[in-house]
Design a protein around this motif. Structure first.
Motif, PDB file in Angstrom:
ATOM      1  N   MET A 146      14.261  16.336  47.262  1.00  0.00           N
ATOM      2  CA  MET A 146      13.334  16.617  48.361  1.00  0.00           C
ATOM      3  C   MET A 146      12.892  18.076  48.267  1.00  0.00           C
ATOM      4  O   MET A 146      13.701  18.956  48.029  1.00  0.00           O
ATOM      5  CB  MET A 146      14.034  16.369  49.698  1.00  0.00           C
ATOM      6  N   GLY A 147      11.581  18.294  48.423  1.00  0.00           N
ATOM      7  CA  GLY A 147      11.059  19.661  48.390  1.00  0.00           C
ATOM      8  C   GLY A 147      10.441  19.990  49.736  1.00  0.00           C
ATOM      9  O   GLY A 147       9.731  19.169  50.324  1.00  0.00           O
ATOM     10  N   LEU A 148      10.737  21.194  50.214  1.00  0.00           N
ATOM     11  CA  LEU A 148      10.267  21.607  51.545  1.00  0.00           C
ATOM     12  C   LEU A 148       9.446  22.887  51.416  1.00  0.00           C
ATOM     13  O   LEU A 148       9.837  23.818  50.724  1.00  0.00           O
ATOM     14  CB  LEU A 148      11.512  21.819  52.419  1.00  0.00           C
ATOM     15  N   ASP A 149       8.306  22.916  52.078  1.00  0.00           N
ATOM     16  CA  ASP A 149       7.520  24.148  52.171  1.00  0.00           C
ATOM     17  C   ASP A 149       6.722  24.060  53.465  1.00  0.00           C
ATOM     18  O   ASP A 149       6.402  22.974  53.936  1.00  0.00           O
ATOM     19  CB  ASP A 149       6.582  24.301  50.969  1.00  0.00           C
ATOM     20  N   VAL A 150       6.393  25.225  54.018  1.00  0.00           N
ATOM     21  CA  VAL A 150       5.647  25.237  55.276  1.00  0.00           C
ATOM     22  C   VAL A 150       4.141  25.117  55.021  1.00  0.00           C
ATOM     23  O   VAL A 150       3.380  24.773  55.917  1.00  0.00           O
ATOM     24  CB  VAL A 150       5.995  26.525  56.078  1.00  0.00           C
ATOM     25  N   CYS A 151       3.728  25.351  53.791  1.00  0.00           N
ATOM     26  CA  CYS A 151       2.299  25.516  53.505  1.00  0.00           C
ATOM     27  C   CYS A 151       1.729  24.266  52.804  1.00  0.00           C
ATOM     28  O   CYS A 151       2.178  23.915  51.708  1.00  0.00           O
ATOM     29  CB  CYS A 151       2.158  26.764  52.634  1.00  0.00           C
ATOM     30  N   PRO A 152       0.757  23.596  53.417  1.00  0.00           N
ATOM     31  CA  PRO A 152       0.233  22.357  52.830  1.00  0.00           C
ATOM     32  C   PRO A 152      -0.369  22.551  51.437  1.00  0.00           C
ATOM     33  O   PRO A 152      -0.212  21.683  50.574  1.00  0.00           O
ATOM     34  CB  PRO A 152      -0.842  21.899  53.826  1.00  0.00           C
ATOM     35  N   GLU A 153      -1.010  23.699  51.193  1.00  0.00           N
ATOM     36  CA  GLU A 153      -1.610  23.930  49.865  1.00  0.00           C
ATOM     37  C   GLU A 153      -0.527  24.002  48.781  1.00  0.00           C
ATOM     38  O   GLU A 153      -0.686  23.464  47.686  1.00  0.00           O
ATOM     39  CB  GLU A 153      -2.426  25.241  49.827  1.00  0.00           C
ATOM     40  N   MET A 154       0.572  24.685  49.110  1.00  0.00           N
ATOM     41  CA  MET A 154       1.662  24.796  48.134  1.00  0.00           C
ATOM     42  C   MET A 154       2.287  23.419  47.872  1.00  0.00           C
ATOM     43  O   MET A 154       2.666  23.097  46.746  1.00  0.00           O
ATOM     44  CB  MET A 154       2.728  25.781  48.610  1.00  0.00           C
ATOM     45  N   LEU A 155       2.363  22.599  48.928  1.00  0.00           N
ATOM     46  CA  LEU A 155       2.920  21.247  48.747  1.00  0.00           C
ATOM     47  C   LEU A 155       1.996  20.408  47.864  1.00  0.00           C
ATOM     48  O   LEU A 155       2.463  19.622  47.041  1.00  0.00           O
ATOM     49  CB  LEU A 155       3.124  20.574  50.105  1.00  0.00           C
ATOM     50  N   ARG A 156       0.682  20.624  48.015  1.00  0.00           N
ATOM     51  CA  ARG A 156      -0.267  19.878  47.168  1.00  0.00           C
ATOM     52  C   ARG A 156      -0.052  20.229  45.690  1.00  0.00           C
ATOM     53  O   ARG A 156      -0.039  19.364  44.823  1.00  0.00           O
ATOM     54  CB  ARG A 156      -1.717  20.220  47.571  1.00  0.00           C
ATOM     55  N   VAL A 157       0.143  21.521  45.408  1.00  0.00           N
ATOM     56  CA  VAL A 157       0.382  21.956  44.016  1.00  0.00           C
ATOM     57  C   VAL A 157       1.693  21.349  43.504  1.00  0.00           C
ATOM     58  O   VAL A 157       1.767  20.822  42.387  1.00  0.00           O
ATOM     59  CB  VAL A 157       0.441  23.508  43.924  1.00  0.00           C
ATOM     60  N   ALA A 158       2.728  21.396  44.362  1.00  0.00           N
ATOM     61  CA  ALA A 158       4.035  20.864  43.966  1.00  0.00           C
ATOM     62  C   ALA A 158       3.945  19.373  43.644  1.00  0.00           C
ATOM     63  O   ALA A 158       4.477  18.902  42.634  1.00  0.00           O
ATOM     64  CB  ALA A 158       5.054  21.126  45.069  1.00  0.00           C
ATOM     65  N   LYS A 159       3.212  18.641  44.511  1.00  0.00           N
ATOM     66  CA  LYS A 159       3.075  17.185  44.301  1.00  0.00           C
ATOM     67  C   LYS A 159       2.393  16.916  42.977  1.00  0.00           C
ATOM     68  O   LYS A 159       2.782  16.007  42.237  1.00  0.00           O
ATOM     69  CB  LYS A 159       2.233  16.575  45.429  1.00  0.00           C
ATOM     70  N   LYS A 160       1.374  17.713  42.671  1.00  0.00           N
ATOM     71  CA  LYS A 160       0.630  17.517  41.420  1.00  0.00           C
ATOM     72  C   LYS A 160       1.565  17.765  40.222  1.00  0.00           C
ATOM     73  O   LYS A 160       1.592  17.001  39.269  1.00  0.00           O
ATOM     74  CB  LYS A 160      -0.544  18.504  41.400  1.00  0.00           C
ATOM     75  N   LYS A 161       2.353  18.835  40.324  1.00  0.00           N
ATOM     76  CA  LYS A 161       3.276  19.154  39.216  1.00  0.00           C
ATOM     77  C   LYS A 161       4.328  18.074  39.029  1.00  0.00           C
ATOM     78  O   LYS A 161       4.826  17.874  37.932  1.00  0.00           O
ATOM     79  CB  LYS A 161       3.982  20.489  39.491  1.00  0.00           C
ATOM     80  N   ALA A 162       4.703  17.405  40.146  1.00  0.00           N
ATOM     81  CA  ALA A 162       5.798  16.419  40.076  1.00  0.00           C
ATOM     82  C   ALA A 162       5.289  15.010  39.789  1.00  0.00           C
ATOM     83  O   ALA A 162       6.081  14.069  39.801  1.00  0.00           O
ATOM     84  CB  ALA A 162       6.579  16.440  41.391  1.00  0.00           C
ATOM     85  N   ARG A 163       3.969  14.892  39.557  1.00  0.00           N
ATOM     86  CA  ARG A 163       3.410  13.555  39.303  1.00  0.00           C
ATOM     87  C   ARG A 163       4.174  12.887  38.160  1.00  0.00           C
ATOM     88  O   ARG A 163       4.477  13.532  37.146  1.00  0.00           O
ATOM     89  CB  ARG A 163       1.931  13.690  38.942  1.00  0.00           C
ATOM     90  N   GLY A 164       4.529  11.629  38.356  1.00  0.00           N
ATOM     91  CA  GLY A 164       5.250  10.922  37.288  1.00  0.00           C
ATOM     92  C   GLY A 164       6.758  10.935  37.493  1.00  0.00           C
ATOM     93  O   GLY A 164       7.477  10.199  36.838  1.00  0.00           O
ATOM     94  N   ILE A 165       7.224  11.783  38.421  1.00  0.00           N
ATOM     95  CA  ILE A 165       8.669  11.776  38.728  1.00  0.00           C
ATOM     96  C   ILE A 165       8.845  10.902  39.973  1.00  0.00           C
ATOM     97  O   ILE A 165       8.265  11.190  41.026  1.00  0.00           O
ATOM     98  CB  ILE A 165       9.220  13.195  38.974  1.00  0.00           C
ATOM     99  N   ALA A 166       9.636   9.836  39.828  1.00  0.00           N
ATOM    100  CA  ALA A 166       9.648   8.797  40.864  1.00  0.00           C
ATOM    101  C   ALA A 166      10.385   9.210  42.139  1.00  0.00           C
ATOM    102  O   ALA A 166       9.978   8.862  43.240  1.00  0.00           O
ATOM    103  CB  ALA A 166      10.273   7.538  40.282  1.00  0.00           C
ATOM    104  N   ASN A 167      11.469   9.946  42.000  1.00  0.00           N
ATOM    105  CA  ASN A 167      12.352  10.091  43.164  1.00  0.00           C
ATOM    106  C   ASN A 167      12.230  11.448  43.865  1.00  0.00           C
ATOM    107  O   ASN A 167      13.209  12.014  44.299  1.00  0.00           O
ATOM    108  CB  ASN A 167      13.806   9.845  42.737  1.00  0.00           C
TER     109      ASN A 167
END
Ligand SMILES: C[S@@+](CC[C@H](N)C(=O)[O-])C[C@H]1O[C@@H](n2cnc3c(N)ncnc32)[C@H](O)[C@@H]1O
Length: 200
Positions: A1-22
């Protein structure tokens, strides 16, 4: 689980983690989060803890982490090892002078980006203040776009301050390292990596 207060940073994180299921991402403030899960390890990487500028904010973040650790669970915190010569120089010279910083290619426009950065240091609050100018260059090297970010305030955490904070949160310190290979914290270390544990 990844936590951040900033939606833009979460968008970048999600993009980087694409393909990782869990992996799951949550938008929360690290000073006051409440999740149903308990964790064996919590990491606060990338100097993020230094965004907390007061002892109250630091303490509430650590107490939220402790609440979310299982007994014996680990908390790892990665912060800067403050460079006192540099900070002292900023105080002496007043800081605020811009100088060349990183250059890179804009991921969307493909144009070159030139940055310059100014730092200053407020010693009585242990706060480093950063301002950045971003310039997007056209094919001839002319400035096509220019924008500024900051001031961003970053708390400089000192070694014994961190020991007190961790103890105040009821955590046991297992070690502090000066790099990610387990090297000792030394005069020349640029990083401090704290390894703490919730008591059994
Ligand atoms: C230097 S970045 C590190 C980003 C990422 N964790 C990494 O290691 O690459 C600091 C991050 O801390 C986040 N942050 C700042 N204050 C926060 C808070 N109160 N709660 C949660 N995240 C926060 C910022 O949004 C930013 O993404």
């Amino acid at each position: 689980m990844g936590l951040d207060v900033c939606p833009e940073m979460l968008r970048v994180a999600k993009k980087k983690a694409r393909g990782i299921a869990n992996v799951r991402w949550v938008q929360r403030d690290m000073r006051s989060f409440e999740l149903r899960e308990r964790f064996g390890v919590i990491l606060i990487p990338g100097h993020s803890f230094q965004n907390l500028l007061t002892p109250e904010d630091q303490a509430s973040c650590l107490s939220a982490c402790v609440k979310h650790l299982v007994a014996g669970g680990r908390l790892v915190i990665h912060v800067d090892h403050p460079e006192v010569d540099w900070l002292g120089g900023l105080v002496k010279e007043g800081g605020g002078a811009f100088s060349d910083a990183e250059r890179f290619v804009h991921p969307v426009t493909g144009r070159r980006i030139r940055t310059s950065r100014a730092w200053s240091y407020e010693a009585h609050t242990q706060t480093a203040i950063q301002e950045t100018i971003w310039e997007e260059l056209d094919a001839d090297g002319g400035v096509a776009n220019r924008w500024e970010s900051g001031p961003i305030r970053i708390h400089c955490v000192f070694r014994h301050e961190m020991e007190h904070l961790l103890a105040r949160a009821g955590l046991v310190v297992d070690g502090v390292f000066g790099d990610f290979l387990g090297g000792e914290l030394a005069e020349c270390s640029s990083e401090m990596i704290w390894l703490a544990r919730r008591q059994e």
